[in-house]
Design a protein around this motif. Structure first.
Motif, short mmCIF file in Angstrom:
data_model
loop_
_atom_site.label_atom_id
_atom_site.label_comp_id
_atom_site.label_asym_id
_atom_site.label_seq_id
_atom_site.Cartn_x
_atom_site.Cartn_y
_atom_site.Cartn_z
N MET A 1 -76.08 -72.21 -91.91
CA MET A 1 -77.36 -71.57 -92.16
C MET A 1 -78.19 -72.36 -93.18
SD MET A 1 -79.38 -68.84 -91.69
CE MET A 1 -78.35 -67.60 -91.00
N TYR A 2 -77.55 -72.72 -94.29
CA TYR A 2 -78.25 -73.44 -95.36
C TYR A 2 -78.76 -74.80 -94.89
CZ TYR A 2 -78.93 -75.30 -100.14
OH TYR A 2 -79.43 -75.86 -101.29
N PRO A 3 -77.90 -75.67 -94.29
CA PRO A 3 -78.40 -76.96 -93.80
C PRO A 3 -79.49 -76.80 -92.72
CG PRO A 3 -76.01 -76.97 -93.91
CD PRO A 3 -76.44 -75.56 -94.12
N LEU A 4 -79.33 -75.79 -91.85
CA LEU A 4 -80.33 -75.56 -90.81
C LEU A 4 -81.67 -75.19 -91.43
CD1 LEU A 4 -81.05 -75.23 -87.80
CD2 LEU A 4 -80.30 -72.84 -87.99
N PHE A 5 -81.64 -74.34 -92.44
CA PHE A 5 -82.87 -73.96 -93.14
C PHE A 5 -83.55 -75.19 -93.74
CE2 PHE A 5 -84.74 -73.18 -97.33
CZ PHE A 5 -85.80 -72.36 -96.99
N ALA A 27 -76.16 -79.47 -102.79
CA ALA A 27 -75.00 -78.60 -103.02
C ALA A 27 -74.99 -78.05 -104.44
CB ALA A 27 -73.71 -79.37 -102.76
N VAL A 28 -75.41 -78.86 -105.40
CA VAL A 28 -75.36 -78.45 -106.81
C VAL A 28 -76.56 -77.60 -107.19
CG1 VAL A 28 -75.40 -79.30 -109.20
CG2 VAL A 28 -73.96 -80.43 -107.49
N TYR A 29 -77.72 -77.90 -106.60
CA TYR A 29 -78.95 -77.16 -106.91
C TYR A 29 -79.39 -76.39 -105.66
CZ TYR A 29 -79.14 -80.26 -110.94
OH TYR A 29 -78.83 -80.95 -112.09
N PRO A 30 -78.96 -75.15 -105.50
CA PRO A 30 -79.31 -74.40 -104.28
C PRO A 30 -80.82 -74.24 -104.13
CG PRO A 30 -78.36 -72.96 -105.95
CD PRO A 30 -78.17 -74.36 -106.44
N GLN A 31 -81.30 -74.41 -102.91
CA GLN A 31 -82.72 -74.37 -102.62
C GLN A 31 -83.16 -72.99 -102.13
OE1 GLN A 31 -84.61 -77.30 -103.27
NE2 GLN A 31 -82.62 -77.77 -104.19
N ALA A 32 -84.42 -72.67 -102.44
CA ALA A 32 -85.06 -71.44 -101.97
C ALA A 32 -84.20 -70.22 -102.30
CB ALA A 32 -85.37 -71.55 -100.48
N HIS A 33 -84.09 -69.30 -101.37
CA HIS A 33 -83.40 -68.04 -101.63
C HIS A 33 -81.88 -68.14 -101.49
CE1 HIS A 33 -83.85 -68.38 -97.36
NE2 HIS A 33 -83.19 -67.26 -97.11
N PHE A 34 -81.38 -69.32 -101.18
CA PHE A 34 -79.93 -69.46 -101.01
C PHE A 34 -79.18 -69.47 -102.33
CE2 PHE A 34 -81.46 -70.76 -96.88
CZ PHE A 34 -80.55 -70.14 -96.04
N TRP A 35 -79.92 -69.47 -103.45
CA TRP A 35 -79.25 -69.34 -104.75
C TRP A 35 -78.43 -68.05 -104.78
CZ3 TRP A 35 -80.04 -64.90 -107.37
CH2 TRP A 35 -81.19 -64.17 -107.09
N PHE A 36 -78.87 -67.04 -104.02
CA PHE A 36 -78.19 -65.74 -104.05
C PHE A 36 -76.75 -65.85 -103.54
CE2 PHE A 36 -77.27 -61.45 -102.40
CZ PHE A 36 -77.52 -60.72 -103.55
N LEU A 37 -76.53 -66.69 -102.54
CA LEU A 37 -75.18 -66.87 -102.01
C LEU A 37 -74.26 -67.46 -103.08
CD1 LEU A 37 -75.96 -68.29 -98.45
CD2 LEU A 37 -75.49 -65.93 -99.10
N TYR A 38 -74.77 -68.45 -103.79
CA TYR A 38 -73.99 -69.05 -104.87
C TYR A 38 -73.69 -68.01 -105.94
CZ TYR A 38 -74.97 -73.87 -103.25
OH TYR A 38 -75.04 -75.04 -102.55
#
Length: 197
Positions: A1-5, A27-38
């Motif tokens: 999902m993340y790479p596709l986004f 991988a180290v700095y999550p982009q957009a709203h994917f910070w929530f998964l981390y």
């Protein structure tokens, strides 16, 4: 999902663009709203030992944990790496929700208690709006403390005046998927509206 986004964002004209980073940086700095998964991974890693250690098994212990994590967020430094700062920010709210859900006494929700919750929420909301509007200046720490107070009172309000509505309960089952996919609809609508003037 993340790479596709990231790929769709990169090739879509009019999407919010950002600097192209290396795979390691993504991988180290999550982009957009994917910070929530981390952040959810970190919170899960923190909650499990707290549960196993019995720190969330009674109100007093949970309250101490809540205070410690709130203090950690109030006085910590910001770091975008691996969304650690985001997890640190969300942890007090998860603990507060756990505490209210586990230990609240439905019989204790008197009219006076509910009135107190409403008054507290309105006072914190007014103070927050005055601070955001520039009526008074707040330090980073005091702004965060005010944010916590407002959020906790709003959560208490939601629990105190809780009601069940089948359509919302049904929608709630899909809320996580909606969160992960909502940007495609919102960004698509924004781009289309910009093209239409």
């Amino acid at each position: 999902m993340y790479p596709l986004f990231l790929w769709i964002q990169h090739i879509t004209p009019g999407a919010h663009q950002h600097a192209v980073l290396s795979l390691a940086d993504y991988a180290v700095y999550p982009q957009a709203h994917f910070w929530f998964l981390y952040a959810m991974v970190w919170i899960s890693l923190a909650i499990v030992p707290l549960e196993l250690g019995g720190f969330l098994s009674e109100p007093r212990r949970l309250f101490v944990c809540l205070l410690l994590f709130a203090a950690l967020w109030l006085w910590s430094f910001e770091s975008q790496k691996l969304a650690l700062a985001n997890a640190e920010h969300l942890m007090p709210f998860f603990l507060f929700g756990i505490g209210v859900q586990r230990f609240r006494d439905p019989q204790a929700s008197s009219g006076l208690t509910k009135l107190g919750i409403v008054v507290a929420m309105l006072v914190f909301m007014a103070a927050y709006q005055l601070e955001r509007g520039g009526v008074f200046q707040a330090t980073v720490t005091s702004h965060r403390a005010l944010s916590l107070a407002l959020a906790f009172s709003a959560m208490a309000f939601a629990f105190a005046f809780r009601f069940k509505w089948a359509p919302l309960a049904w929608l709630g089952a899909y809320s996580y998927g909606i969160y992960l996919l909502h940007v495609y609809g919102t960004a698509g609508a924004r781009i289309a509206m910009q093209r239409l003037g």
